[in-house]
Design a protein around this motif. Structure first.
Motif, PDB file in Angstrom:
ATOM      1  N   VAL A 106      35.703  38.264  48.499  1.00 23.88           N
ATOM      2  CA  VAL A 106      35.901  39.754  48.547  1.00 23.88           C
ATOM      3  C   VAL A 106      34.873  40.560  49.224  1.00 23.88           C
ATOM      4  CG1 VAL A 106      33.918  39.804  46.516  1.00 23.88           C
ATOM      5  CG2 VAL A 106      35.456  41.769  46.564  1.00 23.88           C
ATOM      6  N   SER A 107      33.390  39.752  49.683  1.00 23.60           N
ATOM      7  CA  SER A 107      32.785  40.725  50.783  1.00 23.60           C
ATOM      8  C   SER A 107      33.432  40.698  52.363  1.00 23.60           C
ATOM      9  CB  SER A 107      31.467  39.677  50.846  1.00 23.60           C
ATOM     10  OG  SER A 107      30.873  39.319  49.612  1.00 23.60           O
ATOM     11  N   TYR A 165      36.776  40.941  52.789  1.00 25.28           N
ATOM     12  CA  TYR A 165      37.699  41.750  52.427  1.00 25.28           C
ATOM     13  C   TYR A 165      37.190  43.424  52.492  1.00 25.28           C
ATOM     14  CZ  TYR A 165      41.435  44.664  50.085  1.00 25.28           C
ATOM     15  OH  TYR A 165      42.211  45.364  49.708  1.00 25.28           O
ATOM     16  N   ILE A 166      36.041  43.688  51.910  1.00 23.33           N
ATOM     17  CA  ILE A 166      35.137  44.775  51.758  1.00 23.33           C
ATOM     18  C   ILE A 166      34.769  45.344  53.293  1.00 23.33           C
ATOM     19  CG2 ILE A 166      33.542  46.405  51.217  1.00 23.33           C
ATOM     20  CD1 ILE A 166      33.916  44.927  48.277  1.00 23.33           C
ATOM     21  N   GLU A 167      34.332  44.304  53.983  1.00 20.19           N
ATOM     22  CA  GLU A 167      33.716  44.407  55.174  1.00 20.19           C
ATOM     23  C   GLU A 167      34.723  44.575  56.250  1.00 20.19           C
ATOM     24  OE1 GLU A 167      30.914  42.049  58.638  1.00 20.19           O
ATOM     25  OE2 GLU A 167      31.645  40.978  56.776  1.00 20.19           O
ATOM     26  N   LEU A 197      37.741  46.173  55.599  1.00 18.62           N
ATOM     27  CA  LEU A 197      37.936  47.629  55.316  1.00 18.62           C
ATOM     28  C   LEU A 197      36.994  48.691  55.676  1.00 18.62           C
ATOM     29  CD1 LEU A 197      39.338  47.358  51.663  1.00 18.62           C
ATOM     30  CD2 LEU A 197      40.671  47.713  53.853  1.00 18.62           C
ATOM     31  N   TYR A 243      45.553  51.728  50.931  1.00 18.04           N
ATOM     32  CA  TYR A 243      44.812  52.900  50.151  1.00 18.04           C
ATOM     33  C   TYR A 243      45.239  54.077  50.945  1.00 18.04           C
ATOM     34  CZ  TYR A 243      41.756  49.165  49.016  1.00 18.04           C
ATOM     35  OH  TYR A 243      41.195  48.043  48.382  1.00 18.04           O
ATOM     36  N   TRP A 278      39.298  42.428  43.436  1.00 21.43           N
ATOM     37  CA  TRP A 278      38.799  42.814  44.858  1.00 21.43           C
ATOM     38  C   TRP A 278      39.138  44.376  45.090  1.00 21.43           C
ATOM     39  CZ3 TRP A 278      40.053  38.617  48.697  1.00 21.43           C
ATOM     40  CH2 TRP A 278      39.404  37.210  48.754  1.00 21.43           C
ATOM     41  N   GLN A 312      36.596  46.571  43.393  1.00 23.64           N
ATOM     42  CA  GLN A 312      35.365  46.661  44.198  1.00 23.64           C
ATOM     43  C   GLN A 312      35.340  47.414  45.476  1.00 23.64           C
ATOM     44  OE1 GLN A 312      32.942  43.229  44.460  1.00 23.64           O
ATOM     45  NE2 GLN A 312      34.102  42.054  42.912  1.00 23.64           N
ATOM     46  N   ALA A 313      36.559  47.289  46.193  1.00 22.72           N
ATOM     47  CA  ALA A 313      36.508  48.036  47.428  1.00 22.72           C
ATOM     48  C   ALA A 313      36.636  49.439  47.255  1.00 22.72           C
ATOM     49  CB  ALA A 313      37.775  47.425  48.081  1.00 22.72           C
ATOM     50  N   SER A 314      37.414  49.837  46.068  1.00 27.11           N
ATOM     51  CA  SER A 314      37.538  50.979  45.779  1.00 27.11           C
ATOM     52  C   SER A 314      36.063  51.709  45.382  1.00 27.11           C
ATOM     53  CB  SER A 314      38.441  51.345  44.849  1.00 27.11           C
ATOM     54  OG  SER A 314      39.986  50.821  44.878  1.00 27.11           O
ATOM     55  N   LEU A 359      33.489  51.974  49.086  1.00 25.72           N
ATOM     56  CA  LEU A 359      34.096  52.717  50.035  1.00 25.72           C
ATOM     57  C   LEU A 359      34.939  53.977  49.470  1.00 25.72           C
ATOM     58  CD1 LEU A 359      35.708  49.917  51.995  1.00 25.72           C
ATOM     59  CD2 LEU A 359      33.485  50.669  52.406  1.00 25.72           C
TER      60      LEU A 359
END
Length: 456
Positions: free
Chosen positions: A330-331, A333-335, A337, A350, A385, A388-390, A393
């Motif tokens: 997940v880290s 993935y968010i990085e 994005l 998104y 995931w 968490q991203a929502s 960010l």
């Protein structure tokens, strides 16, 4: 309220899913030409008159002239004395480079996202609370257990059937079975998009030229094409197969069985809701392709295959899934994005330009995915995931990412979300083909000729 005027029940009483509440927002009264409607708009999408004049390099009178000509829309904030201006319109007016200083005409802007309407349609209206099919809220249809078949016939006929429709079965001729075996043999080497096109092209070819016009009523042709596409979900399995149904079945059940999943009541209701949510979205690119084809006399098979071949939504869903599956954790993935967001790039899955405060269909599907996870006693990686991203960010998933989360919660094969979106949208494409035939005119946009700077 639901379509019969009653209060909407929970979507799955056993799962605890009800209609989702809209995200926090601010309301402004939106003005476009001589029409006023209330709309949900965020601060980031609006500009003051001073900001608009500075960006355009014009005086106040010129800004007002753009508004009066319909080139820039305004929004009125409650309690404020001055109007605000839509940023996308101001930016569109400022884009004069290629046209050598000339402003885009309303006709030119109509062919670009956010521009003026390009044709009249009674099928779908986009609102801040999601689409309305023939005046009925898509979220209310999904919440009230409306089947995909009933939704499709609402789009095609403008009336929501009271009883569950019984659709025509596709015909599995010996010739088609041979074609289906060949398609299954090459399925693992292909992406979902060409497989879906192959599926319905092969079905049409097996019945012979002219089938769509001479041998069947248009509605029966439409029903069979959709059933063939649902059966084609078997091509997404680890061991691909492509077999047409030999007994009547709901499209949602046929899709699940074809994909190798058990059609439990919860799964069938979830897939039906997803199909209803995605069945049409006004004049999207592939829908416009459908209407162009229908306007020059193309049959339903040609109209649908043309739309499928140009369907960006399936490709976007595929890109979103590849990003999720390829991130590793997940880290990362968010990085990824976050880097794209900082560079001003579009984030796969998104946001959506039609919904300034988040796609309500995406919220609905994410809630449904979480409830399916809870009922099954498992935790979907995709759901976690995306959540968490929502939060990290401040971004909201759109309908495509919501479909990915739902399909993962149901343990459906890779590629199912994009294929489901395409299958669902087929109902809308057919509705637009029917409507365009009745209109009796050919769609043929015009271009503005410009001199090539490199020409001698």
């Amino acid at each position: 309220m639901t379509t019969d005027g009653s209060t909407p029940p929970h979507f799955f009483p056993s799962l605890g899913i009800g209609a989702t509440a809209p995200a926090p927002h601010e309301k402004y009264r939106r003005r476009s030409a001589d029409v006023e409607t209330e709309s949900v708009v965020s601060h980031s999408e609006l500009m003051t008159s001073l900001e608009a004049m500075e960006q355009l390099g014009v005086k106040r009178q010129t800004l007002y002239a753009y508004v009066s000509r319909g080139l820039i829309r305004t929004a009125h904030a409650p309690g404020a004395s001055a109007n605000l201006y839509f940023r996308e319109d101001v930016e569109a007016v400022g884009l004069r480079g290629r046209l050598k200083g000339a402003l885009p005409s309303p006709a030119e802007r109509a062919l670009k996202w956010g521009g003026s309407p390009v044709l009249e349609s009674a099928i779908t209206r986009l609102t801040s609370d999601g689409p309305q099919y023939r005046g009925l809220s898509v979220l209310e249809l999904a919440t009230s257990h409306c089947s995909f078949e009933r939704c499709a016939e609402l789009l095609w006929t403008s009336k929501l059937p009271v009883d569950e429709p019984r659709w025509s079965l596709p015909r599995a001729s010996a010739e088609f079975k041979q074609l289906a075996t060949g398609i299954a043999a090459i399925a693992r080497r292909n992406r979902p998009l060409p497989l879906l096109v192959l599926a319905i092209e092969s079905y049409g070819a097996s019945l012979g030229d002219g089938w769509t016009e001479r041998e069947e009523a248009p509605a029966h042709v439409a029903q069979q094409l959709i059933a063939v596409l649902a059966a084609a979900f078997g091509l997404l399995r680890a061991n691909p197969r492509f077999e047409l149904p030999n007994a009547p079945s709901r499209i949602s059940e046929l899709l699940l069985r074809s994909a190798g999943a058990h059609p439990s009541d919860e799964a069938v209701q979830a897939v039906d809701a997803a199909l209803v949510l995605c069945a049409d979205h006004e004049l999207a690119t592939a829908t416009f392709v459908t209407r162009i084809s229908a306007s020059v006399g193309a049959n339903l098979l040609s109209s649908v295959t043309g739309a499928l071949s140009s369907f960006e939504g399936l490709l976007v869903a595929e890109a979103s899934e590849n990003l999720l599956r390829g991130a590793g954790d997940v880290s990362r993935y968010i990085e990824t994005l976050a880097h794209w967001q900082a560079d001003g790039k579009t984030l796969p899955g998104y946001s959506h330009p039609a919904y300034l405060v988040g796609d309500p269909r995406g919220r609905f599907l994410m809630d449904m995915a979480r409830s399916l996870d809870a009922a099954a006693g498992r935790a979907s990686r995709f759901v976690d995931w995306i959540n968490q991203a929502s939060r990290a960010l401040s971004i909201a998933p759109n309908v495509g990412l919501g479909l990915l989360a739902m399909c993962d919660a149901l343990a459906l094969p890779s590629g199912t979300a994009g294929a489901l979106l395409a299958l669902s949208r087929t109902a809308g494409w057919i509705a637009h083909a029917f409507e365009q035939r009745e209109s009796g005119y050919i769609i043929r946009p015009r271009s503005r000729f410009v001199e090539d700077d490199d020409s001698s």
